[in-house]
Design an enzyme around this catalytic site. Structure first.
Site, PDB file in Angstrom:
ATOM      1  N   GLY A 100      -9.362   2.133 -11.749  1.00  0.00           N
ATOM      2  CA  GLY A 100      -8.592   3.354 -11.020  1.00  0.00           C
ATOM      3  C   GLY A 100      -8.569   2.870  -9.623  1.00  0.00           C
ATOM      4  O   GLY A 100      -8.861   2.179  -9.249  1.00  0.00           O
ATOM      5  N   ASP A 101      -7.856   3.759  -8.923  1.00  0.00           N
ATOM      6  CA  ASP A 101      -7.582   3.652  -7.309  1.00  0.00           C
ATOM      7  C   ASP A 101      -6.842   2.596  -7.047  1.00  0.00           C
ATOM      8  O   ASP A 101      -6.913   1.809  -5.969  1.00  0.00           O
ATOM      9  CB  ASP A 101      -8.832   3.564  -6.492  1.00  0.00           C
ATOM     10  CG  ASP A 101      -9.787   4.811  -6.971  1.00  0.00           C
ATOM     11  OD1 ASP A 101      -9.465   5.865  -6.498  1.00  0.00           O
ATOM     12  OD2 ASP A 101     -11.028   4.543  -7.524  1.00  0.00           O
ATOM     13  N   LYS A 104      -1.343   3.444  -8.029  1.00  0.00           N
ATOM     14  CA  LYS A 104      -0.231   3.744  -8.960  1.00  0.00           C
ATOM     15  C   LYS A 104       0.596   4.732  -8.301  1.00  0.00           C
ATOM     16  O   LYS A 104       2.004   4.813  -8.637  1.00  0.00           O
ATOM     17  CB  LYS A 104      -0.947   4.448 -10.384  1.00  0.00           C
ATOM     18  CG  LYS A 104      -1.784   3.221 -10.983  1.00  0.00           C
ATOM     19  CD  LYS A 104      -2.447   4.092 -12.149  1.00  0.00           C
ATOM     20  CE  LYS A 104      -3.548   5.017 -11.898  1.00  0.00           C
ATOM     21  NZ  LYS A 104      -4.710   4.672 -11.095  1.00  0.00           N
ATOM     22  N   GLY A 105       0.387   5.539  -7.852  1.00  0.00           N
ATOM     23  CA  GLY A 105       1.055   6.771  -6.970  1.00  0.00           C
ATOM     24  C   GLY A 105       2.337   6.384  -6.313  1.00  0.00           C
ATOM     25  O   GLY A 105       3.452   6.884  -6.298  1.00  0.00           O
ATOM     26  N   LYS A 106       1.987   5.079  -5.417  1.00  0.00           N
ATOM     27  CA  LYS A 106       2.916   4.513  -4.567  1.00  0.00           C
ATOM     28  C   LYS A 106       4.074   4.005  -5.465  1.00  0.00           C
ATOM     29  O   LYS A 106       5.344   4.313  -5.121  1.00  0.00           O
ATOM     30  CB  LYS A 106       2.688   3.564  -3.780  1.00  0.00           C
ATOM     31  CG  LYS A 106       3.559   2.808  -2.902  1.00  0.00           C
ATOM     32  CD  LYS A 106       2.915   1.852  -2.028  1.00  0.00           C
ATOM     33  CE  LYS A 106       3.832   0.971  -1.271  1.00  0.00           C
ATOM     34  NZ  LYS A 106       3.328   0.041  -0.322  1.00  0.00           N
ATOM     35  N   GLY A 128      -6.815  11.161  -8.713  1.00  0.00           N
ATOM     36  CA  GLY A 128      -6.119  11.405  -7.268  1.00  0.00           C
ATOM     37  C   GLY A 128      -5.175  10.149  -6.907  1.00  0.00           C
ATOM     38  O   GLY A 128      -5.538   8.739  -6.845  1.00  0.00           O
ATOM     39  N   HIS A 129      -4.017  10.420  -6.607  1.00  0.00           N
ATOM     40  CA  HIS A 129      -2.815   9.643  -6.137  1.00  0.00           C
ATOM     41  C   HIS A 129      -2.671   9.971  -4.614  1.00  0.00           C
ATOM     42  O   HIS A 129      -2.278  10.898  -4.554  1.00  0.00           O
ATOM     43  CB  HIS A 129      -1.872   9.706  -7.177  1.00  0.00           C
ATOM     44  CG  HIS A 129      -1.933   9.107  -8.417  1.00  0.00           C
ATOM     45  ND1 HIS A 129      -1.167   9.230  -9.439  1.00  0.00           N
ATOM     46  CD2 HIS A 129      -3.124   8.493  -9.015  1.00  0.00           C
ATOM     47  CE1 HIS A 129      -1.625   8.716 -10.510  1.00  0.00           C
ATOM     48  NE2 HIS A 129      -2.897   8.338 -10.164  1.00  0.00           N
ATOM     49  N   THR A 388     -10.337  11.369  -4.753  1.00  0.00           N
ATOM     50  CA  THR A 388     -10.834  12.635  -5.394  1.00  0.00           C
ATOM     51  C   THR A 388     -12.102  13.047  -4.693  1.00  0.00           C
ATOM     52  O   THR A 388     -12.251  14.263  -4.316  1.00  0.00           O
ATOM     53  CB  THR A 388     -10.969  12.615  -6.862  1.00  0.00           C
ATOM     54  OG1 THR A 388      -9.565  12.118  -7.258  1.00  0.00           O
ATOM     55  CG2 THR A 388     -11.497  13.787  -7.663  1.00  0.00           C
ATOM     56  N   ASP A 421      -2.381  -7.034   1.297  1.00  0.00           N
ATOM     57  CA  ASP A 421      -2.541  -7.381   2.948  1.00  0.00           C
ATOM     58  C   ASP A 421      -4.138  -7.340   3.088  1.00  0.00           C
ATOM     59  O   ASP A 421      -4.617  -7.733   4.321  1.00  0.00           O
ATOM     60  CB  ASP A 421      -1.636  -6.340   3.421  1.00  0.00           C
ATOM     61  CG  ASP A 421      -2.033  -4.689   3.194  1.00  0.00           C
ATOM     62  OD1 ASP A 421      -2.695  -4.095   3.642  1.00  0.00           O
ATOM     63  OD2 ASP A 421      -1.945  -4.503   1.986  1.00  0.00           O
ATOM     64  N   GLY A 504       0.915  -2.878   1.946  1.00  0.00           N
ATOM     65  CA  GLY A 504       0.682  -1.697   2.989  1.00  0.00           C
ATOM     66  C   GLY A 504       0.750  -0.329   2.344  1.00  0.00           C
ATOM     67  O   GLY A 504       1.189  -0.546   1.133  1.00  0.00           O
TER      68      GLY A 504
END
Length: 514
Positions: A100-101, A104-106, A128-129, A388, A421, A504
């Site tokens: 996780g983390d 993915k949301g981006k 949490g995204h 989260t 980065d 970034g």
């Protein structure tokens, strides 16, 4: 595109691969004239000597050159221009490959501009995204799909998701306070299960029982809610339309929790208070509730483009992850079919998202974890605290063994390598390329036996590091040579292209490498 054909892989046991895709070839192909999106600047990919990539048995050499355009277009060689992501199939999934983390949301947020529907299929508020809009404003989403920032996209919360309505409405209120209109654009499955405050309380009591063997749950009630679903006393969203029987079902949940946990006290007053709250929720939620199975499949039949946003990640999958230190659903490719009611043969592209290093929140084996100053340095550089829970994430080198395992299970067609980065300025970078037992035996795959996993010795490859700040780089060719070699070595080890490279946090901080 030659690259897409080379990279296409069937989802194991789910998506049938074409005969052409299964054929082995040693031909060398060139990526020709394919501009790709990178936010404010755009890339034209052409054949050259830079950036060797191995995709299955196909060698591809590409060179990226920045160009400026008003919109994301690609020269197809026939006089027509098309969007750089137009090669993506009608149905595309974005899934996590690690614990996780991964960010993915981006990618979902960027791709959502090119899809009509964005859907979540499993998990709950433990996913949490973090995404950013064009103004640089930060949005931390837990239940609402990341595509919500694109005003032309319909967002679907599928039947496999467990929904905590207080948190769900809080997210909606926060979005709308910042000018994001959700009306008519957010749909909730009538088959999705409701997660109550009692599930969260029970989650904490369960962790307390385990004492020194705690799983490291987010205490968001996800596991207890899925447990209610599995033993068939759960309450679904559709039950809010039948308030005459709702209290009776709620009472059963309360009594069951009290019978199981000494710290949970049953009272009719508590049931009444919860009932009063959900009467109000039922009225507010009504215009969001639909049969999402019908909606998604109708959208597919009408030719609409569907993007699926995975929550958590493969190494937290209840079947394939480091059990019992896992989530309670299937964040791997199989969860798409069961969590949306979509047939396996409709799945097209499956993009796996992987950090350029590895992180994990909570308990459980973690072979490439860094301790002391090394781990802390990586945590600070990557701002590695959970979206989260706010808990500090455990940090370590990229685990190629685990990544290959995720690739095998999901049949990824490409990888989105994020946070490259963060590795800038480190004295050296490493890849964990193999596991060996205490006797020196090399393991063939990621082990299910945690007693083995906890004792493996990781075999590392050390690569040259780079000092340059790459957060402004928008062309693969402009990356430091050492950074390119790092990316290309990952591609060689997993047999897939790192087609999307995050440099970034902003939307524009993305290199698309074709």
């Amino acid at each position: 595109m030659a690259m897409a054909a080379a990279a296409a892989v069937a989802s194991q046991g789910l998506v049938a691969a074409s005969t052409q895709q299964q054929k082995k070839t040693s031909a060398k192909l060139s990526c020709n004239a394919a501009p790709v999106f990178s936010g404010k600047s755009f890339l034209r990919v052409k054949s050259g000597s830079n950036g060797a990539v191995r995709v299955r048995n196909v060698g591809v050499r590409c060179e990226a050159q920045a160009i400026e355009r008003e919109s994301v277009k690609a020269d197809t060689g026939s006089g027509r221009e098309e969007d750089a992501f137009s090669g993506l199939k009608q149905v595309c999934a974005v899934l996590g490959t690690q614990w996780g983390d991964e960010g993915k949301g981006k990618l979902v947020d960027i791709l959502a501009q090119r899809f009509d529907v964005v859907a979540r299929c499993q998990g709950g508020a433990n996913a949490g995204h973090t995404i950013y809009n064009d103004k640089g404003e930060k949005f931390a989403l837990h239940l609402v799909p990341s595509g919500i920032l694109n005003e032309k996209t319909t967002c679907v919360v599928g039947n496999g998701v467990v929904i905590h309505l207080p948190g769900f409405f809080k997210e909606i209120d926060n979005l709308e306070s910042k000018g994001v209109n959700t009306s008519g654009r957010l749909l909730v499955s009538d088959r999705a299960h409701l997660l109550f405050n009692l599930h969260q309380e029970v989650d904490g009591l369960r962790e307390a029982e385990l004492a020194g063997q705690m799983i490291g749950t987010t205490k968001r009630g996800i596991g207890p809610c899925y447990a209610s679903k599995a033993i068939r006393n759960g309450i679904r969203v559709g039950d809010l339309r039948h308030l005459d029987t709702f209290r009776e079902k709620l009472d059963i949940l309360f009594r069951d929790a009290a019978a199981r946990f000494k710290g949970f006290e049953y009272s009719a007053a508590a049931v009444d208070a919860e009932m009063e709250m959900y009467v109000k929720y039922a009225e507010r939620l009504e215009h969001y509730i639909v049969d999402t199975v019908d909606y998604v499949n109708t959208a597919y039949a009408e030719g609409k483009r569907i993007l699926i946003e995975g929550g958590q990640a493969t190494m937290l999958d209840i079947d394939f992850g480091t059990y019992p230190f896992v989530t309670s659903s299937n964040p791997s490719v199989g969860g798409i079919c069961t969590g949306l009611g979509m047939a396996p043969n409709r799945l097209g592209d499956i993009v796996g998202v992987a950090k350029a290093y590895t992180t994990r929140v909570g308990s459980g084996p973690y072979p490439t974890e860094l301790f002391g100053e090394e781990g802390e340095e990586l945590r600070k550089a990557g701002f590695e605290w959970g979206t989260t829970t706010g808990r500090p994430r455990r940090c370590g080198w990229l685990d190629i063994v685990a990544l290959n395992f995720a690739c095998t299970i999901n049949g990824f067609t490409a990888i989105n390598l994020t946070k490259l980065d963060v590795l800038s300025g480190l004295p050296e970078v490493k890849l964990g390329v193999a596991y060996r037992t205490q006797s020196g035996e090399k393991l063939r795959s990621f082990p299910a036996d945690l007693s083995i996993l906890e004792q493996v010795e990781v075999e590392y490859e050390t690569l040259e590091a780079w000092k340059e700040d790459i957060t402004k780089v928008r062309s693969y060719a402009e990356l430091p040579v050492a950074a390119q070699k790092y990316v290309e070595r990952i591609e060689e080890l997993i047999g897939l292209p790192c087609q999307y490279i995050g440099v970034g946090p902003g939307r524009d901080a993305l290199i698309v490498k074709q």
